[in-house]
Write a protein that holds these residues in place. Sequence first.
Motif, mmCIF file in Angstrom:
data_model
loop_
_atom_site.group_PDB
_atom_site.id
_atom_site.type_symbol
_atom_site.label_atom_id
_atom_site.label_comp_id
_atom_site.label_asym_id
_atom_site.label_seq_id
_atom_site.Cartn_x
_atom_site.Cartn_y
_atom_site.Cartn_z
ATOM 1 N N LYS A 89 -62.656 37.025 19.966
ATOM 2 C CA LYS A 89 -62.282 38.386 20.140
ATOM 3 C C LYS A 89 -61.809 39.429 19.488
ATOM 4 N N ASN A 90 -61.915 40.450 19.802
ATOM 5 C CA ASN A 90 -61.629 41.570 18.599
ATOM 6 C C ASN A 90 -60.371 42.514 19.225
ATOM 7 N N PHE A 91 -59.461 43.402 18.978
ATOM 8 C CA PHE A 91 -58.249 43.515 19.529
ATOM 9 C C PHE A 91 -58.357 44.789 18.938
ATOM 10 N N ASP A 92 -59.308 46.576 19.857
ATOM 11 C CA ASP A 92 -59.024 47.265 19.099
ATOM 12 C C ASP A 92 -57.651 48.381 20.104
ATOM 13 N N LYS A 93 -57.087 47.771 21.017
ATOM 14 C CA LYS A 93 -55.629 48.453 21.334
ATOM 15 C C LYS A 93 -54.437 48.572 20.026
ATOM 16 N N GLU A 94 -53.771 49.118 20.762
ATOM 17 C CA GLU A 94 -52.009 48.685 19.614
ATOM 18 C C GLU A 94 -51.988 47.823 20.615
ATOM 19 N N PHE A 95 -51.528 46.719 19.742
ATOM 20 C CA PHE A 95 -50.883 45.376 20.146
ATOM 21 C C PHE A 95 -49.695 44.580 19.247
ATOM 22 N N ASN A 96 -49.088 43.637 19.198
ATOM 23 C CA ASN A 96 -48.321 42.346 18.846
ATOM 24 C C ASN A 96 -48.891 41.657 18.509
ATOM 25 N N VAL A 97 -48.964 40.780 17.784
ATOM 26 C CA VAL A 97 -48.798 39.421 17.447
ATOM 27 C C VAL A 97 -48.294 38.426 16.668
ATOM 28 N N LYS A 98 -48.383 37.530 16.827
ATOM 29 C CA LYS A 98 -47.041 36.741 16.223
ATOM 30 C C LYS A 98 -47.563 35.219 16.045
ATOM 31 N N ILE A 99 -47.646 34.900 14.728
ATOM 32 C CA ILE A 99 -47.784 33.103 14.257
ATOM 33 C C ILE A 99 -46.926 33.148 12.913
ATOM 34 N N GLN A 100 -46.894 31.565 13.534
ATOM 35 C CA GLN A 100 -45.539 30.950 12.679
ATOM 36 C C GLN A 100 -46.827 29.909 11.407
ATOM 37 N N ILE A 234 -49.332 31.235 17.484
ATOM 38 C CA ILE A 234 -50.386 32.191 17.254
ATOM 39 C C ILE A 234 -50.095 33.084 18.876
ATOM 40 N N ARG A 235 -49.928 34.112 19.174
ATOM 41 C CA ARG A 235 -50.312 35.257 20.318
ATOM 42 C C ARG A 235 -50.132 35.975 20.417
ATOM 43 N N ILE A 236 -50.613 36.692 21.453
ATOM 44 C CA ILE A 236 -51.132 38.227 21.180
ATOM 45 C C ILE A 236 -50.066 39.518 22.260
ATOM 46 N N LYS A 237 -49.854 40.246 21.985
ATOM 47 C CA LYS A 237 -49.899 41.128 23.182
ATOM 48 C C LYS A 237 -49.803 42.585 23.230
ATOM 49 N N GLU A 238 -51.054 42.954 24.089
ATOM 50 C CA GLU A 238 -51.817 44.074 23.712
ATOM 51 C C GLU A 238 -51.336 45.177 24.900
ATOM 52 N N ALA A 239 -51.183 46.681 23.896
ATOM 53 C CA ALA A 239 -51.060 47.899 25.172
ATOM 54 C C ALA A 239 -51.920 47.680 26.600
ATOM 55 N N SER A 240 -51.343 48.351 27.159
ATOM 56 C CA SER A 240 -52.126 47.754 28.287
ATOM 57 C C SER A 240 -52.585 49.322 28.469
#
Length: 240
Positions: A89-100, A234-240
């Motif tokens: 998947k691509n992510f064109d919206k604003e987002f926050n991704v966290k990766i350890q 690895i997790r992501i939160k996309e803007a609505s």
Amino acid sequence: MRSFLGGLFGAALIGSMLLSSGPSNAGDDFKVEEGYVSLFNGKDLAGWKYGKETDLTGKTETADKRFRVEGGLIIAEEGKGIKDLYTVKNFDKEFNVKIQFRAALKADSGVYVRGPQLQVRDFIRRGEMKQLKLFKNDDWNELDITVKNGIVTTNVNGKAVTEKDTLELNVTGGQPTAKLNGKPVEVSKIEVSVGAVAKCLCNGEFMENMKIPLKSAQGIGLQAETGKFEFRRIRIKEAS
């Protein structure tokens, strides 16, 4: 009394089951924060692609074994050339991704955000990113990357203008002139663009503001280069 205790035991059991449920992508009891979606299920490479291997569902390693899943981790191994594992998947919206990530001695890797690469390395033992006072050798560190779209950036002579700078532009008699911090600069050397910026932190400490495209067919990527690298949570939160 027997019925009452049985009810208590049943309620406790159900409560325990509810508490232990919930997504985890690290093979442990980690729970993804509210609003975030895990990009790695901890079991296989579902949702990821690797070159011509466009569907890795059910697979625990790439054909060349540069990436594999083991113990709830994605492990990147050293090999011939640089190799990249991307989200389908691509992510064109604003987002926050966290990766350890956990880096072996002087290992070199990277994380891609819509194409551009954030260098991710065993920084301290390589003598790099010395401002990262919270970086942990041979232990888990967390990247926190926030992407904002529609950001106006200005460069003068190839160098970004920051909040501390003052750029003046005047037009007199149809002729533009410019000054940066009181010093004349060539107008032709001024570049203004609208794009996206990824603010990159490691363990809460600033790394860099990375310019990235507003849109890209490339989503989030992991790099295998030098030394062993491990990734989890690895997790992501996309803007609505």
